[in-house]
Design a protein around this motif. Structure first.
Motif, PDB file in Angstrom:
ATOM      1  N   ILE A 130      26.059   4.854  35.185  1.00  0.00           N
ATOM      2  CA  ILE A 130      25.954   5.326  33.804  1.00  0.00           C
ATOM      3  C   ILE A 130      25.609   6.810  33.766  1.00  0.00           C
ATOM      4  O   ILE A 130      24.693   7.269  34.457  1.00  0.00           O
ATOM      5  N   TYR A 131      26.345   7.540  32.948  1.00  0.00           N
ATOM      6  CA  TYR A 131      26.054   8.960  32.720  1.00  0.00           C
ATOM      7  C   TYR A 131      25.504   9.115  31.317  1.00  0.00           C
ATOM      8  O   TYR A 131      26.128   8.701  30.341  1.00  0.00           O
ATOM      9  N   LEU A 132      24.303   9.696  31.188  1.00  0.00           N
ATOM     10  CA  LEU A 132      23.690   9.958  29.884  1.00  0.00           C
ATOM     11  C   LEU A 132      24.232  11.279  29.364  1.00  0.00           C
ATOM     12  O   LEU A 132      23.985  12.334  29.950  1.00  0.00           O
ATOM     13  N   PHE A 158      33.530   8.482  39.442  1.00  0.00           N
ATOM     14  CA  PHE A 158      32.341   7.706  39.772  1.00  0.00           C
ATOM     15  C   PHE A 158      31.715   6.976  38.575  1.00  0.00           C
ATOM     16  O   PHE A 158      31.180   5.887  38.734  1.00  0.00           O
ATOM     17  N   ILE A 159      31.767   7.590  37.423  1.00  0.00           N
ATOM     18  CA  ILE A 159      31.072   7.030  36.254  1.00  0.00           C
ATOM     19  C   ILE A 159      31.857   5.856  35.671  1.00  0.00           C
ATOM     20  O   ILE A 159      33.064   5.955  35.455  1.00  0.00           O
ATOM     21  N   THR A 160      31.164   4.756  35.408  1.00  0.00           N
ATOM     22  CA  THR A 160      31.808   3.585  34.799  1.00  0.00           C
ATOM     23  C   THR A 160      31.440   3.416  33.331  1.00  0.00           C
ATOM     24  O   THR A 160      32.127   2.698  32.605  1.00  0.00           O
ATOM     25  N   MET A 180      21.827   5.361  36.997  1.00  0.00           N
ATOM     26  CA  MET A 180      21.915   6.289  35.874  1.00  0.00           C
ATOM     27  C   MET A 180      21.882   7.723  36.380  1.00  0.00           C
ATOM     28  O   MET A 180      21.090   8.062  37.270  1.00  0.00           O
ATOM     29  N   LEU A 181      22.721   8.557  35.793  1.00  0.00           N
ATOM     30  CA  LEU A 181      22.773   9.980  36.124  1.00  0.00           C
ATOM     31  C   LEU A 181      22.397  10.776  34.885  1.00  0.00           C
ATOM     32  O   LEU A 181      23.012  10.620  33.825  1.00  0.00           O
TER      33      LEU A 181
END
Length: 223
Positions: A84-86, A125-127, A109-110
């Protein structure tokens, strides 16, 4: 559940994740939270993790290699259900999303910073990309703390009364009804008689109607 968080500023996450319900969840062994400083994955002088953006423009961009190093290092040890990317341009967090994520096993989480991360990270990379609202913060750490709290409190056994989470606002697309506690009267302000009646069926009906009315007034978009 296990949650790993990659961040430039791990100190920002220390307090929100080490008190109250999140502390209890970890103490019970129901939730593992691991915070990973991104700079330790940089191979550059001074542990650099940002650089100027191609094409010019104001603001720095989080670099590709440190983030790739961090994600791949963690993925070698843990199989994640979501990465997860915030980010402000992600899907807006809501209760349904928190419910769904609480059923997962492992989350990574990133936290973004500056003008964001190199797009190639998002492409490969981010889903899942998540925003906690239509505004911009200095970084993704506070967003990650909000997301962890929203998910963690839903894990079975975390709350003393597990039915409490089921009656929160948004669980049934309604805002929660008003609540009261002792004393029954204060300065002439009285608790609604129905709540003192002991008739649980009528109390439930009253609460539902109050929820509907409150939602009509404050968040008609939910109906």
């Amino acid at each position: 559940m296990r949650i790993d968080i990659i961040t430039v500023l791990p100190e920002l996450l220390e307090s929100p994740l080490s008190h109250s319900i999140m502390k209890r969840a970890q103490a019970k062994g129901l939730l593992e939270i691991h915070v990973h400083p991104l700079r330790q994955y940089s191979n550059l002088k001074h542990s650099q993790v940002d650089d100027y953006q191609f094409g010019g423009g104001a603001g720095m961009v989080m670099m590709l290699e440190p983030i790739v190093n961090a994600i791949e290092s963690l993925q070698a040890k843990v199989q994640y259900d979501e990465v997860i990317y915030l980010t402000p341009d992600g899907e807006t967090l809501n209760q349904k999303m928190a419910n769904q994520l609480s059923l997962k096993g492992n989350l990574l989480m990133l936290c973004g910073h500056y003008k964001g991360i190199d797009q190639r990270i998002r492409d490969h990379f981010i889903t899942k990309e998540i925003s906690i609202g239509d505004y911009v913060l200095s970084g993704g750490e506070l967003g990650a703390a909000v997301l962890v709290d929203a998910i963690g409190r839903l894990l079975p056994g975390v709350l003393n009364n597990e039915t409490s989470a089921l009656t929160d606002s948004f669980q049934d697309n309604l805002l929660a009804p008003p609540v009261y506690t002792r004393p029954e009267e204060f300065r002439g302000w009285k608790v609604p008689e129905i709540l003192l009646s002991g008739d649980h069926k009528k109390i439930d009906e009253w609460r539902h109607q109050e929820s509907v009315e409150r939602t009509k007034q404050r968040r008609p978009d939910l109906l």
